[in-house]
Design a protein around this motif. Structure first.
Motif, short mmCIF file in Angstrom:
data_model
loop_
_atom_site.label_atom_id
_atom_site.label_comp_id
_atom_site.label_asym_id
_atom_site.label_seq_id
_atom_site.Cartn_x
_atom_site.Cartn_y
_atom_site.Cartn_z
N ASN A 36 41.26 14.68 -18.97
CA ASN A 36 40.47 15.48 -18.03
C ASN A 36 39.32 14.60 -17.53
N CYS A 39 35.47 15.59 -17.25
CA CYS A 39 34.57 15.68 -18.41
C CYS A 39 34.75 14.49 -19.35
N ASP A 41 37.50 14.13 -21.27
CA ASP A 41 38.27 14.57 -22.45
C ASP A 41 39.63 13.89 -22.48
N CYS A 64 34.67 16.62 -25.25
CA CYS A 64 33.72 17.68 -25.55
C CYS A 64 34.28 18.66 -26.58
N SER A 67 37.22 21.00 -25.50
CA SER A 67 38.55 20.40 -25.37
C SER A 67 39.18 20.16 -26.74
N ARG A 125 34.43 24.35 -17.10
CA ARG A 125 34.94 24.27 -18.47
C ARG A 125 36.40 24.66 -18.60
N CYS A 128 38.57 21.79 -19.47
CA CYS A 128 38.38 21.36 -20.86
C CYS A 128 39.23 22.22 -21.79
ZN ZN Z 1 35.35 18.78 -21.64
#
Ligand code: ZN
Length: 150
Positions: A36, A39, A41, A64, A67, A125, A128
């Motif tokens: 991702n 972010c 991830d 994060c 995730s 989000r 995530c």
């Molecule tokens: Zn994330």
């Protein structure tokens, strides 16, 4: 904070701190990377299938808390399921985080995953939370291709 929001927070914190099935399966039949970029991830999903059942599933990754906790909860939920049920859960989870109304108690039950409903209010989000599930779908479709949420 609502009771629901608090449950969500606790679940994320717990699974981020102590991720379940966080390991490599050396004899995995399927290994798929998911990313991702929004972010940062990353996860790698490992699957071992026996007939149409998920005999073993695990992941490794970084990113994060949402995730990683989502991947942890997903592996816990789909362990031992047949692949059709896992695909049905993908659809349901996807609807849930997109804010589509779902009947969480109808089969297959979302169980703890229902806590992710709150993610729908935070569009940034959603990716995530759904990264692990997109990666799972790619793995089950047998493409084995890397997945990016972008
Ligand atoms: Zn994330």
């Amino acid at each position: 904070m609502s009771e629901f929001g608090q449950l969500y927070q606790e679940l994320i914190l717990d699974h981020n701190k102590k991720p379940r099935n966080f390991r490599r399966i050396t004899e995995a039949h399927i290994e798929v990377d998911g990313h991702n970029p929004l972010c940062g991830d990353k996860i790698t999903l490992y699957l071992r299938l026996a007939d149409d059942h998920i005999a073993d599933v695990s992941f490794t990754g970084s990113g994060c808390a949402i995730s990683q906790a989502s991947a942890s909860l997903m592996t816990e939920r789909i362990m031992g399921l047949d692949t059709d049920t896992a695909e049905a859960l993908y659809d349901k989870f996807h609807d849930l985080v997109m804010g589509v109304e779902v009947d969480a108690d109808s089969d297959p039950e979302l169980g703890k995953l229902e806590a992710f409903a709150g993610v729908a209010e935070f569009p940034a989000r959603v990716k995530c939370a759904s990264l692990a599930w997109h990666t799972l779908r790619s793995a089950l479709e047998g493409k084995g291709e890397s997945v990016s949420t972008e």
